[in-house]
Design a protein around this motif. Structure first.
Motif, PDB file in Angstrom:
ATOM      1  N   TYR A  48       0.862  -1.177   0.000  1.00  0.00           N
ATOM      2  CA  TYR A  48       0.000   0.000   0.000  1.00  0.00           C
ATOM      3  C   TYR A  48       0.901   1.231   0.000  1.00  0.00           C
ATOM      4  O   TYR A  48       1.436   1.634   1.032  1.00  0.00           O
ATOM      5  N   LYS A  50       2.608   4.476  -3.061  1.00  0.00           N
ATOM      6  CA  LYS A  50       2.419   5.166  -4.339  1.00  0.00           C
ATOM      7  C   LYS A  50       2.861   4.315  -5.524  1.00  0.00           C
ATOM      8  O   LYS A  50       2.322   4.436  -6.623  1.00  0.00           O
ATOM      9  N   ARG A  60      -2.617   1.294  -4.937  1.00  0.00           N
ATOM     10  CA  ARG A  60      -2.003   2.629  -4.985  1.00  0.00           C
ATOM     11  C   ARG A  60      -2.725   3.546  -4.003  1.00  0.00           C
ATOM     12  O   ARG A  60      -3.933   3.707  -4.038  1.00  0.00           O
ATOM     13  N   SER A  61      -1.950   4.157  -3.118  1.00  0.00           N
ATOM     14  CA  SER A  61      -2.524   4.908  -2.002  1.00  0.00           C
ATOM     15  C   SER A  61      -2.914   6.332  -2.379  1.00  0.00           C
ATOM     16  O   SER A  61      -2.217   7.013  -3.124  1.00  0.00           O
ATOM     17  N   HIS A  62      -4.044   6.755  -1.852  1.00  0.00           N
ATOM     18  CA  HIS A  62      -4.458   8.156  -1.859  1.00  0.00           C
ATOM     19  C   HIS A  62      -3.733   8.833  -0.694  1.00  0.00           C
ATOM     20  O   HIS A  62      -3.223   8.163   0.207  1.00  0.00           O
ATOM     21  N   ALA A  89      -7.388   4.748  -8.331  1.00  0.00           N
ATOM     22  CA  ALA A  89      -5.992   4.376  -8.063  1.00  0.00           C
ATOM     23  C   ALA A  89      -5.176   4.123  -9.325  1.00  0.00           C
ATOM     24  O   ALA A  89      -3.981   3.849  -9.234  1.00  0.00           O
ATOM     25  N   SER A  93      -2.730  -0.356 -10.101  1.00  0.00           N
ATOM     26  CA  SER A  93      -3.300  -0.892  -8.864  1.00  0.00           C
ATOM     27  C   SER A  93      -4.103  -2.167  -9.133  1.00  0.00           C
ATOM     28  O   SER A  93      -4.751  -2.298 -10.184  1.00  0.00           O
ATOM     29  N   ASP A  98      -8.578   3.360  -4.159  1.00  0.00           N
ATOM     30  CA  ASP A  98      -7.955   3.166  -2.850  1.00  0.00           C
ATOM     31  C   ASP A  98      -9.048   2.771  -1.866  1.00  0.00           C
ATOM     32  O   ASP A  98      -9.717   3.626  -1.267  1.00  0.00           O
TER      33      ASP A  98
END
Length: 431
Positions: A48, A50, A60-62, A89, A93, A98
Motif C-alpha cells: 500500500y 504510491k 495505490r494509495s491516496h 488508483a 493498482s 484506494d
C-alpha cells in the motif's frame, strides 16, 4: 497473518486496516516499512503505497491516510464492477480505487467535520451525505468492498486458512415514553384529558380514562411482550431509557416516580440497560453526567452504553463527552429521515477522533433502520416497511455483518398508528 508494506505507518492507516482486515475479514494484520522484510514474508501480503515494489498485490494509495487534519476533498464516484467507489488508483493498482482511504473517509465520518447545513435538531442531514447523494446509503459498501477484496486475496493466496465471521442481530428499544397514560402525575394527566377534549379525540379520552381506572392495560407497556420474545427466541435485546427532566422534547415520566423505577429495575433483571441522553444534554456535560448517575443509582450497575435522544449527534463533541463519562458503546450512528448505513458499514467500529488523530475506546454500533423513519418520514405502509427492512437485513446477511434494529416500546402497542407492527417486529428479530 497478512503483511502490509507501506512507506509510512500512520494512526489513520493502522486504524482502518485493523477495521477492514481484523474486524470484517477476521485476518490478523501487521505492517512493515522494510522491503527485505516484505520480500521474505511467505504468507499473504500486499503493498500500500504510491508505487509497487514488483508484481505483488498492490493498492495505490491516496494521500488521505497520510494526512492530518480536515481538508475539503474532491470526490468523484465511479464503479468497481457493480459497487460504487471513489479515490481512483489507476491501472497499475490491483483494484481500481484506494479501498482503504475510501473506507476511512466513510467510517471516520470525515464529511461530518466539514461545513454543512444542520437540520432543525442540529443534526447532520442524511441528504447531505455522500452515500445518499450517490445512491448507496442502503448498502454497507465498506463490508461489500471487503468481501470483494477477500475474493481477490483468496485467488492470490489460496493456501491461507481464512476464517469467517457470523451474522449477528441486535434488537434495540428506545423508551422515550414508558407509559401512554399512567403514572404521569395529576397536572399532566388533567392536561391530557383537556387536550383530548379540545382536539375531539374522544376514543383516546376513553382509553385514557379506562387505563387510569385500571380497567385497561396501558398500551405503551409492552415490556413483558418484548422480554418474552427475547427469552423464547434468544434475541440480543438492549433497552435505552430516557431519564432526563421534562421538556418540550423529553416527555417521559419523572425519574423519581416509583412505578418508573420499578419498571427499569424489572427490565434490568432480564436485559441490558443503556442511557438515552435527553435532548438538551448534548450541549450540557453536567446534565449528561447527572442523567447517567440517575440511571446507575436505580439499577445499581455502571452504565456503559447509550443512544442520543432524537439521534442528536454532533461529531466529535458528542462522542468526546461520552468518552469522558466512561461510556464504552454508542448506538446513535444512523439517520432519522432515511434508513440505511450512515457510516456505510454494518460492522461495529471504534470512533476515530480526527481532532486528535487517535482511535478512541468508544465503540460505535451503527443501526440499519428506525421504526419512526419508515412510518413518519418515509410514509411507507406496513408491507412496504417490512420489505424495506428485510432488504436491509439481507444486505447485512450477505456480508455476515451485525444487523441492528431500532424500535420503541410503543411500536408493539397495536394502537391505531402502530397496528400490525407487533408482527413486523417478530418477523425481523426472529431469524
Amino acid at each position: 497473518m497478512l503483511l502490509v508494506y507501506t512507506h509510512k505507518i500512520t494512526p489513520r492507516l493502522n486504524y482502518i486496516f485493523k477495521h477492514f482486515f481484523v474486524r470484517i475479514l477476521q485476518i490478523p494484520v501487521t505492517f512493515s516499512t522494510k522491503v527485505d522484510e516484505f520480500v521474505a514474508h511467505n504468507g499473504p501480503k500486499i503493498t500500500y503505497s504510491k508505487n509497487p515494489l514488483g508484481s505483488e498485490f498492490f493498492i495505490r494509495s491516496h494521500d488521505l491516510l497520510f494526512d492530518q487534519g480536515i481538508n475539503d476533498i474532491d470526490i468523484n464516484i465511479s464503479n468497481w464492477e457493480d459497487v460504487p467507489c471513489f479515490f481512483p488508483a489507476g491501472e497499475v493498482s490491483s483494484i481500481p480505487f484506494d479501498i482503504f482511504a475510501a473506507s476511512f473517509y466513510l467510517i471516520s465520518r470525515y464529511e461530518e467535520y466539514l461545513p454543512h447545513v444542520q437540520d432543525i435538531h442540529e443534526r447532520f442531514p442524511a441528504d447531505e451525505s455522500l452515500a445518499f447523494k450517490n445512491g448507496f446509503l442502503e448498502k454497507p459498501v465498506v463490508d461489500i468492498w471487503a468481501y470483494k477484496f477477500l475474493e481477490l486475496l483468496k485467488e492470490k493466496f489460496p493456501l491461507y486458512n481464512y476464517s469467517k465471521r457470523d451474522y449477528n442481530l441486535i434488537s434495540t428499544i428506545d423508551i422515550d415514553t414508558a407509559f401512554a397514560f399512567k403514572h404521569k402525575g395529576i397536572v399532566r394527566s388533567i392536561g391530557g384529558y383537556i387536550n383530548d377534549i379540545i382536539h375531539f379525540r374522544f376514543v383516546n379520552l376513553w382509553y385514557r380514562l379506562l387505563t387510569n381506572l385500571n380497567f385497561k392495560e396501558d398500551h405503551y407497556d409492552t415490556f413483558s411482550e418484548i422480554l418474552k420474545i427475547k427469552k423464547e427466541h434468544k434475541v440480543n435485546t438492549l433497552f435505552f431509557f430516557l431519564i432526563g427532566d421534562y421538556t418540550t422534547f423529553d416527555k417521559n415520566i419523572s425519574f423519581s416516580n416509583s412505578k418508573f423505577k420499578s419498571l427499569i429495575k424489572s427490565v434490568a433483571d432480564y436485559a441490558k440497560i443503556g442511557l438515552h441522553p435527553s435532548y438538551f444534554s448534548i450541549k450540557n456535560d453536567e446534565k449528561l453526567k447527572k442523567e447517567k448517575l440517575r440511571l446507575e443509582s436505580i439499577i445499581n450497575t455502571p452504565i456503559v452504553f447509550s443512544r442520543q435522544h432524537y439521534l442528536r449527534l454532533i461529531i466529535p463533541e458528542t462522542y468526546q463527552n461520552l468518552i469522558d463519562l466512561d461510556i464504552e458503546e454508542d448506538y446513535t450512528m444512523g439517520y432519522a429521515k432515511y434508513v440505511g448505513f450512515r457510516a456505510s458499514t454494518c460492522t461495529p467500529f471504534y470512533f476515530y477522533d480526527l481532532d486528535f488523530e487517535i482511535q478512541t475506546p468508544l465503540k460505535l454500533f451503527p443501526f440499519a433502520f428506525m421504526d419512526v423513519t419508515l412510518k413518519d418520514y418515509m410514509h411507507l405502509s406496513n408491507e412496504e416497511s417490512l420489505a424495506k427492512i428485510l432488504a436491509l437485513k439481507n444486505e447485512v446477511k450477505k456480508v455476515n455483518g451485525t444487523f441492528i434494529s431500532l424500535f420503541h416500546n410503543e411500536t408493539l402497542s397495536e394502537n391505531d398508528k402502530w397496528r400490525g407492527w407487533n408482527s413486523i417486529y417478530k418477523i425481523i428479530v426472529i431469524d
